[in-house]
Design a protein around this motif. Structure first.
Motif, PDB file in Angstrom:
ATOM      1  N   LEU A  33       0.819  -1.208   0.000  1.00 44.02           N
ATOM      2  CA  LEU A  33       0.000   0.000   0.000  1.00 44.02           C
ATOM      3  C   LEU A  33       0.857   1.264   0.000  1.00 44.02           C
ATOM      4  N   LEU A  69      -0.413   5.223   0.279  1.00 46.37           N
ATOM      5  CA  LEU A  69      -0.185   5.894   1.561  1.00 46.37           C
ATOM      6  C   LEU A  69       0.599   7.183   1.366  1.00 46.37           C
ATOM      7  N   VAL A  95     -12.385   7.125   2.072  1.00 42.43           N
ATOM      8  CA  VAL A  95     -11.984   5.777   1.682  1.00 42.43           C
ATOM      9  C   VAL A  95     -12.121   5.582   0.175  1.00 42.43           C
ATOM     10  N   LEU A  97      -9.055   6.914  -1.639  1.00 41.09           N
ATOM     11  CA  LEU A  97      -7.900   6.027  -1.522  1.00 41.09           C
ATOM     12  C   LEU A  97      -8.059   4.805  -2.419  1.00 41.09           C
ATOM     13  N   LEU A 115      -9.691  -2.554  -0.687  1.00 41.07           N
ATOM     14  CA  LEU A 115      -8.802  -1.654   0.041  1.00 41.07           C
ATOM     15  C   LEU A 115      -8.879  -1.925   1.546  1.00 41.07           C
ATOM     16  N   PHE A 172      -5.828  -3.049   3.976  1.00 41.67           N
ATOM     17  CA  PHE A 172      -5.457  -2.271   5.161  1.00 41.67           C
ATOM     18  C   PHE A 172      -5.476  -3.159   6.398  1.00 41.67           C
ATOM     19  N   THR A 211      -8.474   0.105   9.755  1.00 39.65           N
ATOM     20  CA  THR A 211      -9.301   0.457   8.609  1.00 39.65           C
ATOM     21  C   THR A 211      -8.700   1.660   7.895  1.00 39.65           C
ATOM     22  N   PRO A 212      -9.039   1.876   6.611  1.00 40.55           N
ATOM     23  CA  PRO A 212      -8.531   3.068   5.918  1.00 40.55           C
ATOM     24  C   PRO A 212      -8.929   4.364   6.610  1.00 40.55           C
ATOM     25  N   TRP A 256      -6.776   4.889   9.686  1.00 46.47           N
ATOM     26  CA  TRP A 256      -5.419   5.278   9.307  1.00 46.47           C
ATOM     27  C   TRP A 256      -5.371   6.761   8.949  1.00 46.47           C
TER      28      TRP A 256
END
Length: 319
Positions: free
Chosen positions: A213, A217, A230, A233, A244, A248, A255-256, A259
């Motif tokens: 990722l 990121l 999300v 991303l 995704l 993650f 979770t996205p 993060w």
């Protein structure tokens, strides 16, 4: 500001990398960085200590060094199948009783467990040793997928590079995110890694490591001020939000959305330390929209308010 005394306790045969983790963070003098730590290396007794690298290191200090240390680091313990020397166990217990912070890197957790410092408490070690630690010390609550655990008076880390993660975390707790980030920058590494250690052991069904990722990121970190979600991303990664979220969870353990929040609060911490921007402006810069939202999110993750954090880690040079 008083200098924080760190003593690394080496035991034969000593792993040179784990010792270097502590030395790099606590023992190096770097241009432009104030000296916040005094670093020393000690052994059960002064003299030569064999290493795993095939050479001996000369240690000038004995266990008396633990009597005045603010932090004691155990950078691995290779002889964990045998009982530790009673003098070492006693010195660790006495240091802990008087208030020193006891830190174990990788297999050093076995020594702390043998000293009883991890009984009925959470701890981690290298994922290959986690089952052994849990079997030999059933009173220890072993977490095999954690990079490091800081309980305040005791801290443990997973293997090798996770020792650097823990040491940087401790520098961040002691002197703020900006100070830790400067150390990490000198070391040419990120000041904080996300996720757990099992991501480095995990493989997919074909035996290949999961897709990284890293690119998405990095993309997100450059755009924290934007209203990213999300879906953004996932679109950048070229995958569905469900895929995704699965990546993650597998690679970072969060979770996205979680993060993203962690990165925004981390950016806010740096701005609180290094600038005099008002909280409202900081909230906008890190994508949290309002001062009220920043205060709420900040308190959830940092357990204090932005104002209190700024008072503790104000930008005032060599405080």
């Amino acid at each position: 500001m008083s200098v924080h005394r760190v003593a690394a306790l080496v035991l034969p045969p000593q792993s040179t990398f784990e010792l270097a983790c502590a030395a790099e963070v606590f023992g190096m003098s770097r241009p432009g960085l104030p000296a916040r730590y005094a670093f020393a290396v000690c052994g059960e007794r002064p003299g030569a200590v064999p290493t795993l690298a095939g050479y001996d290191m000369v240690v000038r200090l004995g266990l008396a060094a633990l009597e005045t240390a603010d932090t004691v680091v155990v950078p691995g313990w290779q002889d964990r199948e045998r009982p530790a020397p009673p003098a070492v166990i006693d010195a660790l217990r006495r240091a802990h009783r008087r208030g020193a912070r006891i830190v174990a890197i990788c297999s050093g957790a076995f020594l702390l467990a043998q000293a009883g410092l991890l009984d009925h408490r959470r701890a981690t070690t290298h994922w290959r040793m986690a089952a052994d630690l849990a079997a030999r010390f059933p009173d220890v609550q072993v977490e095999p997928d954690t990079l490091y655990i800081d309980l305040g008076d005791v801290a443990t880390s997973a293997g090798t590079a996770a020792g650097i993660d823990l040491c940087l975390h401790l520098a961040r707790a002691d002197h703020g995110a900006a100070h830790a980030a400067r150390i990490a920058r000198h070391m040419v590494m990120p000041p904080h890694r996300e996720g757990g250690q099992l991501q480095y052991a995990a493989q997919d069904r074909d035996g290949h490591p999961p897709e990284s990722l890293a690119l998405v990121l990095d993309w997100a970190l450059e755009r924290l001020h934007e209203p990213l979600g999300v879906g953004d991303l996932a679109a950048q990664a070229g995958i569905s939000p469900r895929t995704l979220a699965r990546r993650f969870a597998g690679q970072l353990g969060v979770t996205p959305g979680r993060w993203l929040l962690q990165q925004r609060v981390a950016a806010a911490r740096t701005l609180l330390e290094e600038t005099d921007l008002p909280v409202e402006a900081i909230a906008t810069r890190v994508g949290l929209s309002s001062a009220a939202n920043l205060r709420r999110r900040f308190h959830t993750l940092v357990r204090t308010t932005p104002a209190a954090y700024r008072r503790s880690f104000a930008p005032c040079g060599d405080r």
